[in-house]
Design an enzyme around this catalytic site. Structure first.
Site, PDB file in Angstrom:
ATOM      1  N   HIS A   6       2.422   5.535   4.478  1.00 21.91           N
ATOM      2  CA  HIS A   6       2.604   6.282   5.772  1.00 21.91           C
ATOM      3  C   HIS A   6       3.303   5.231   6.562  1.00 21.91           C
ATOM      4  O   HIS A   6       2.956   5.526   8.025  1.00 21.91           O
ATOM      5  CB  HIS A   6       1.528   7.120   6.390  1.00 21.91           C
ATOM      6  CG  HIS A   6       0.255   6.078   6.906  1.00 21.91           C
ATOM      7  ND1 HIS A   6      -0.876   6.506   6.672  1.00 21.91           N
ATOM      8  CD2 HIS A   6       0.522   4.846   7.303  1.00 21.91           C
ATOM      9  CE1 HIS A   6      -1.710   5.390   7.361  1.00 21.91           C
ATOM     10  NE2 HIS A   6      -0.835   4.525   7.729  1.00 21.91           N
ATOM     11  N   HIS A  29      -4.415   6.506  13.839  1.00 20.46           N
ATOM     12  CA  HIS A  29      -4.431   5.332  14.401  1.00 20.46           C
ATOM     13  C   HIS A  29      -4.829   5.206  15.774  1.00 20.46           C
ATOM     14  O   HIS A  29      -3.996   4.737  16.491  1.00 20.46           O
ATOM     15  CB  HIS A  29      -3.200   4.577  13.958  1.00 20.46           C
ATOM     16  CG  HIS A  29      -2.972   4.709  12.490  1.00 20.46           C
ATOM     17  ND1 HIS A  29      -2.226   5.770  11.720  1.00 20.46           N
ATOM     18  CD2 HIS A  29      -2.790   3.947  11.594  1.00 20.46           C
ATOM     19  CE1 HIS A  29      -2.293   5.669  10.559  1.00 20.46           C
ATOM     20  NE2 HIS A  29      -2.187   4.148  10.445  1.00 20.46           N
ATOM     21  N   HIS A  77      -1.691  -4.039   2.591  1.00 23.28           N
ATOM     22  CA  HIS A  77      -1.274  -4.503   3.992  1.00 23.28           C
ATOM     23  C   HIS A  77      -2.340  -4.981   4.918  1.00 23.28           C
ATOM     24  O   HIS A  77      -3.377  -4.610   4.844  1.00 23.28           O
ATOM     25  CB  HIS A  77      -0.258  -3.578   4.487  1.00 23.28           C
ATOM     26  CG  HIS A  77      -0.803  -2.204   5.109  1.00 23.28           C
ATOM     27  ND1 HIS A  77      -1.559  -1.345   4.263  1.00 23.28           N
ATOM     28  CD2 HIS A  77      -0.729  -1.395   6.408  1.00 23.28           C
ATOM     29  CE1 HIS A  77      -1.770  -0.313   5.198  1.00 23.28           C
ATOM     30  NE2 HIS A  77      -1.575  -0.354   6.390  1.00 23.28           N
ATOM     31  N   GLU A  80      -7.084   1.750   3.720  1.00 21.99           N
ATOM     32  CA  GLU A  80      -6.648   3.244   3.820  1.00 21.99           C
ATOM     33  C   GLU A  80      -6.502   3.729   2.477  1.00 21.99           C
ATOM     34  O   GLU A  80      -6.520   4.995   2.249  1.00 21.99           O
ATOM     35  CB  GLU A  80      -5.215   3.046   4.199  1.00 21.99           C
ATOM     36  CG  GLU A  80      -4.987   2.696   5.972  1.00 21.99           C
ATOM     37  CD  GLU A  80      -3.675   2.842   6.517  1.00 21.99           C
ATOM     38  OE1 GLU A  80      -3.651   2.840   7.662  1.00 21.99           O
ATOM     39  OE2 GLU A  80      -2.689   2.671   5.749  1.00 21.99           O
TER      40      GLU A  80
END
Ligand code: DHB
Ligand code: FE
Length: 285
Positions: free
Chosen positions: A12, A59, A193, A240
């Protein structure tokens, strides 16, 4: 009764949303990424769902350190794209499905999962970027969307096992809804990431591809991977990926049925600071 027709998994990255909104999808950096989603956009047209149950993470946009729900279900009639600092993305308002969302909340809470019920919420890139990748730039999103926000931002985060079991409970909830809806469930975020600290920029292709292999073939085993392994192998934001296990737990084989068919698989590095992974799994009828 409602049924689950397919599950979709995708990263995303916010820069993907900016590339779409600013007309940069054809440039040298972005073209290979968007090429991987061309079959997905066609697939969405050919397999249009009635409702998307979209598992994503906020977030620190709608929530913050003031309030940290582990699992939050969006029961509102609509959700506006959030302003994350550069103005709201120029994408359609997300239309909810309050009746199905309320039914799922009732059923899943009675199956002993603690859900937070959200009746007013803006949705950030975690939800709108997957919709843009799968649907392009339509006037309106193709169907109602139930946002389901998972805390993977502030520790403690839920385990993969809990996410997988929650997916199984969501399947039971959807299958007990008394209307013939074709529901798709999406698991979003990831892949490897890390945005901060000495390891910022970390990418782990080997981990990511093994994760996708196992998500397809051995999701129950994959659910046993502890959160520290995600952080070590896939970076602090790689956690995530536990959200993919919610969608995977909602597929038929997690309830003793047939394994799904892989309709599409794609992996690309880099997009901003992130490895992008994408899968479409169809239920075998
Ligand atoms: C990036 C990735 C994310 O998942 C996110 O939430 C924010 C930024 C990035 O790669 O830049
Ligand atoms: Fe993110």
């Amino acid at each position: 009764h409602a049924r689950i027709g397919a599950s979709v998994y995708t990263s995303h990255v916010p820069a993907i949303g900016a590339a779409i909104d600013l007309g940069k999808t054809g440039n040298d950096y972005w073209a290979p990424l968007f090429k991987g989603y061309e079959p997905s956009k066609q697939w969405m047209k050919d397999h249009r769902p009635d409702v998307i149950f979209l598992v994503y993470n906020d977030h620190a946009t709608a929530f913050s350190l003031d309030m940290i729900p582990t699992f939050a279900i969006g029961c509102a009639a609509q959700f506006n794209p959030a302003d994350e600092g550069w103005g709201a993305r120029p994408v359609p308002t997300v239309i909810g499905h309050p009746a199905l969302a309320a039914h799922i909340a009732q059923s899943v809470i009675q199956q002993d999962f603690d859900l937070t019920i959200v009746n007013k919420m803006d949705v950030d890139h975690g939800l709108t970027v997957p919709l843009s990748l799968m649907c392009g730039q339509p006037e309106a999103w193709p169907c109602p969307v139930i946002p389901f926000a998972v805390n993977v931002v502030q520790y403690p985060v839920p385990s993969g096992r809990r996410c997988f079991e929650l997916g199984r409970a969501i399947r039971r909830a959807i299958e007990s809804y008394d209307e013939p809806l074709n529901v798709h469930i999406w698991g979003t975020g990831g892949m490897s990431h890390q945005l901060q600290g000495p390891r910022a920029g970390l990418i782990n292709r080997e981990f990511d591809n093994a994760f996708m292999d196992r998500l397809i073939a051995d999701p129950a085993g994959l659910a046993d991977v502890p959160h520290i392994d995600y952080v070590r192998e896939a970076g602090s934001e790689g956690i995530e990926l536990v959200m993919w296990l919610i969608a995977r737990g909602a597929m038929a084989d997690a309830a003793g049925g047939p394994a799904p068919r892989v309709a599409h698989r794609f992996y690309h590095v880099p997009a901003s600071n992130t490895a992008v992974g994408h899968l479409i799994l169809e239920e075998q009828q």
